[in-house]
Design an enzyme around this catalytic site. Structure first.
Site, PDB file in Angstrom:
ATOM      1  N   LEU A 102       0.865  -1.173   0.000  1.00 59.08           N
ATOM      2  CA  LEU A 102       0.000   0.000   0.000  1.00 59.08           C
ATOM      3  C   LEU A 102       0.901   1.222   0.000  1.00 59.08           C
ATOM      4  O   LEU A 102       1.924   1.248   0.698  1.00 59.08           O
ATOM      5  CB  LEU A 102      -0.894   0.013   1.257  1.00 59.08           C
ATOM      6  N   ASP A 103       0.527   2.241  -0.783  1.00 56.19           N
ATOM      7  CA  ASP A 103       1.305   3.472  -0.818  1.00 56.19           C
ATOM      8  C   ASP A 103       1.454   4.038   0.584  1.00 56.19           C
ATOM      9  O   ASP A 103       0.654   3.762   1.478  1.00 56.19           O
ATOM     10  CB  ASP A 103       0.620   4.521  -1.711  1.00 56.19           C
ATOM     11  N   ILE A 104       2.460   4.871   0.779  1.00 57.79           N
ATOM     12  CA  ILE A 104       2.744   5.415   2.099  1.00 57.79           C
ATOM     13  C   ILE A 104       1.548   6.175   2.684  1.00 57.79           C
ATOM     14  O   ILE A 104       1.316   6.156   3.891  1.00 57.79           O
ATOM     15  CB  ILE A 104       4.003   6.321   2.055  1.00 57.79           C
TER      16      ILE A 104
END
Length: 242
Positions: A102-104
């Site tokens: 998952l993106d930051i």
């Protein structure tokens, strides 16, 4: 299996700690004190206890995390904290890793395990594992956008597989939308790029599910737990040893 390997797998401590525990006569095998680290045991049949507490050997472990924003979905990173920083010693000792990324700034469901075969199966394009997200959008998503998702949005470097876009709410005054997006891939920034291709922007993104696993509403951001027996059973669909 050697006794010290069994104890290490159970996360009771370092090799030095294990030698101390054995010398202190705190470890029993089938009710008998054992002090030799080289003692051969059957992890499936023998009963191993530490200071009176029975230990259960686990080759694989599975954790469901409600990932908060601000963390990298990786085992290590030079500049940012990772999701492993949230876990306890036992989980880190088992060398778990996130299944997919998952993106930051994306939050929500993240599975962590040390079962590489399961991770490969869940991420394989051939398995077509659904990943469901809820997104807040700057802009009004339309039925035309839903059709574009269903047909497969063409980005600069690849064309997305057909996806589902469900419009949950719109606010014309605020020029905002809330949508649910289901994809079968997991390419870099894919959801954000698909929305951007429709002329809008994702301002918040949460993953609700991955395959049979659902985000637990009782898990606050940053909290995690072991998978339940029912959740583990649901992963048998991938046909790998659990």
């Amino acid at each position: 299996m050697r006794l010290d390997k069994f104890l290490a797998d159970c996360g009771v401590g370092s090799r030095k700690d294990i030698k101390t525990l054995l010398k202190s006569k705190l470890v029993t095998v089938n009710g008998q004190i054992e002090t030799s680290a080289k003692c051969q045991i059957d992890e499936k049949k023998d009963q191993i206890s530490l200071d009176g507490q029975i230990l259960n050997h686990e080759t694989f472990v599975y954790y469901l995390l409600n990932k908060p924003p601000g963390l990298i979905s990786a085992t290590e990173d030079t500049y940012h904290p990772t999701v492993l920083d949230l876990l306890d010693h036992e989980a880190r000792h088992k060398k778990v890793f996130p299944v997919g990324r998952l993106d930051i700034d994306t939050h929500g469901l993240l599975l962590l395990t040390n079962n590489g075969k399961l991770a490969h199966a869940m991420l394989s394009p051939k398995k077509h594992v659904n990943k469901v997200y809820q997104a807040k959008i700057d802009g009004i998503m339309t039925p035309a956008d839903s059709l574009a998702f269903a047909q497969g949005i063409a980005l600069k470097d690849f064309t997305c597989q057909p996806a589902q876009l469900s419009i949950l709410a719109t606010d014309d005054q605020e020029n905002r939308s809330v949508v649910q997006i289901t994809i079968k891939e997991g390419k870099f920034h894919q959801v954000k790029r698909m929305v951007q291709a429709c002329g809008k922007q994702v301002i918040d993104l949460q993953r609700l599910s991955m395959g049979p696993l659902q985000l637990d509403p009782n898990l606050a951001l940053g909290q995690y737990r072991r998978l339940t027996p029912q959740e583990l059973a649901s992963l048998e669909m991938f046909g790998v040893p659990l």
